[in-house]
Design an enzyme around this catalytic site. Structure first.
Site, short mmCIF file in Angstrom:
data_model
loop_
_atom_site.label_atom_id
_atom_site.label_comp_id
_atom_site.label_asym_id
_atom_site.label_seq_id
_atom_site.Cartn_x
_atom_site.Cartn_y
_atom_site.Cartn_z
NE ARG A 144 -3.73 0.14 0.37
CZ ARG A 144 -4.81 0.03 -0.38
NH1 ARG A 144 -5.21 1.03 -1.15
NH2 ARG A 144 -5.51 -1.11 -0.40
CG HIS A 198 -6.26 -0.30 3.54
ND1 HIS A 198 -5.54 0.86 3.38
CD2 HIS A 198 -7.23 -0.28 2.59
CE1 HIS A 198 -6.05 1.56 2.39
NE2 HIS A 198 -7.08 0.90 1.89
CB CYS A 199 -0.74 -1.61 5.92
SG CYS A 199 -1.56 -0.61 7.17
CB ILE A 200 0.04 -6.08 3.49
CG1 ILE A 200 -1.24 -6.90 3.63
CG2 ILE A 200 0.67 -5.81 4.85
CD1 ILE A 200 -1.01 -8.29 4.22
#
Length: 342
Positions: free
Chosen positions: A86, A333-335
C-alpha cells in the site's frame, strides 16, 4: 488528462501485494518469520477467492511464495526490501476523458520519513515496476506520500493527516496548499479533509506518524467509518473523542456533512510493546467482499463483521488474523493495493 482515484468500492481488476523477505520487519527468530510469511499468505489466499491477485516477490523468496500461495496467484519477481505494498506501490487512477486508460501515481517513498531502522531503497522502485507491468501511464510525483496516508471517495474528497504529508521528515517544505494542489493533479481530489492526528501507537519509533487507514475510511459518498477506542484506560480513548468531534464539522467535496459510523476497537489494550493500535478500519474492500482484520476476540470480531456488512451491503465479509501484521506495524489494508477496472 483528468486523473481520478476511484473509490476502493469501485470494481477491481486485481489486488497487488508484496511477499515478505528477511529483514527487520519480518522478525529475528524463525518463529517470528514464519508468522509473518503465514499472515501475508493467508491474506492473499483470502483475496484471490474474490478477484485476481499479483504478488511481487523478491527472487530469493520465489520458491517459498509458490509453496504458500494459491496456484492462481500471479507472481512478479522484483527486488524488495520492505513489503507494505500500500505504501510503496503505485496509487492507481483512471482518466474519465479517456475510457480504458489506467494511470499509476508514483509517489516518492522514503520508508515513512527515512528512520534509521528502515530499509526501503529497493521497494521505492516498485511503483514504476508495477505500473510498467500492467501498461499504466506513470504519473510522477515529487511528494513523499504513502497509499496508507490517503483515503478517497472517488468523487473528489481525500482524507489526509497533518502529521503525515506535512511531516518535515517526508516533505520539508510542504504546506497544505502545495499538498492539496498535488492531490488535485495526481488523484483528482478537489477537497481535502485534514485529520489533526492518528492513533497513539503510530507515533512510536516504528510507526507511520498518523496514517489515516487505521483511523477512518469513506465507505460511500457522505458516509465515514471511524475507529473508536471505548476504554478510557487506552490513550486512544481521548484521540477517538477528538476525531469524533473533528468530523462533526467536516464536509465532503459535494458539501455534504459526513454521516459517521463508528467501529469499536478490540478489547485488548496492550501487547509486549505497549498500547496497541488494533483497528477494524484497516480492512480491504474487494469485488463482492471485504477482507476484515481479526484479533482472536470472537465477540469483537463478529461485531466488526456485522458493521462492515452494514456499511458495504451485498458484500461477503471474511476475517483474517491481523495480529502478526499489526505486530509489524500495519494491517490488511497496509499490505494490499487495489487496481481499478478500466
Amino acid at each position: 488528462m483528468a486523473w481520478r482515484m476511484p473509490s476502493e468500492t469501485a470494481p477491481h481488476e486485481r489486488t497487488w501485494m508484496a511477499f515478505p523477505r528477511p529483514g527487520y520487519t519480518l522478525g529475528e527468530s524463525a518463529a517470528e518469520q514464519e508468522d509473518g510469511y503465514a499472515a501475508w499468505a493467508e491474506t492473499a489466499n483470502a483475496i484471490v477467492q474474490f478477484e485476481p491477485l499479483t504478488m511481487v516477490v523478491d527472487p530469493s523468496e520465489v520458491e517459498r511464495a509458490k509453496r504458500m500461495l494459491a496456484s492462481e496467484i500471479e507472481i512478479l519477481e522484483a527486488p524488495l526490501d520492505e513489503f507494505w505494498m500500500r505504501d510503496f506501490g503505485p496509487t492507481f487512477v483512471v482518466d474519465d476523458e479517456r475510457p480504458g486508460v489506467l494511470g499509476a501515481v508514483n509517489w516518492v517513498f522514503n520508508g515513512w520519513g527515512d528512520p534509521e531502522w528502515a530499509e526501503w531503497e529497493l521497494s521505492a522502485k516498485i511503483g514504476r515496476t508495477v505500473a510498467e507491468s500492467v501498461g499504466a501511464e506513470v504519473i510522477s510525483s515529487l511528494l513523499v506520500n504513502e497509499g496508507g496516508g490517503i483515503h478517497v471517495d472517488g468523487e473528489g474528497t481525500v482524507l489526509l493527516t497533518e502529521t503525515v504529508q506535512l511531516d518535515p521528515r517526508r516533505n520539508k517544505y510542504a504546506d497544505k496548499a502545495r499538498v492539496e494542489a498535488e492531490m488535485a493533479r495526481t488523484i483528482g481530489a478537489s477537497h481535502a479533509v485534514w485529520l489533526p492526528r492518528g492513533l497513539t501507537r503510530d507515533y512510536d519509533e516504528f510507526g507511520t506518524n498518523g496514517h489515516v487507514d487505521i483511523v477512518a475510511t469513506i465507505t460511500s459518498p457522505g458516509h465515514l467509518l471511524l475507529h473508536s477506542q471505548e476504554d478510557p484506560a487506552h490513550p486512544d480513548f481521548e484521540v477517538s473523542a477528538q476525531l469524533r468531534e473533528f468530523f462533526t464539522g467536516q464536509v465532503d467535496a459535494a458539501g455534504r456533512k459526513f454521516t459517521v459510523h463508528e467501529i469499536a476497537a478490540p478489547k485488548t489494550l496492550k501487547d509486549d510493546e505497549g498500547f496497541v493500535d488494533w483497528s477494524y478500519v484497516n480492512h480491504l474492500v474487494v469485488n463482492d467482499g471485504v477482507i476484515a482484520c481479526g484479533f482472536d476476540e470472537p465477540e469483537a470480531d463478529t461485531r466488526a463483521r456485522e458493521i462492515l456488512a452494514e456499511v458495504y451491503p451485498g458484500r461477503k465479509v471474511v476475517t483474517v488474523d491481523a495480529r502478526p501484521m499489526f505486530a509489524r506495524g500495519g494491517g490488511i489494508h497496509c499490505i494490499t493495493q487495489q487496481q481499478p477496472r478500466v
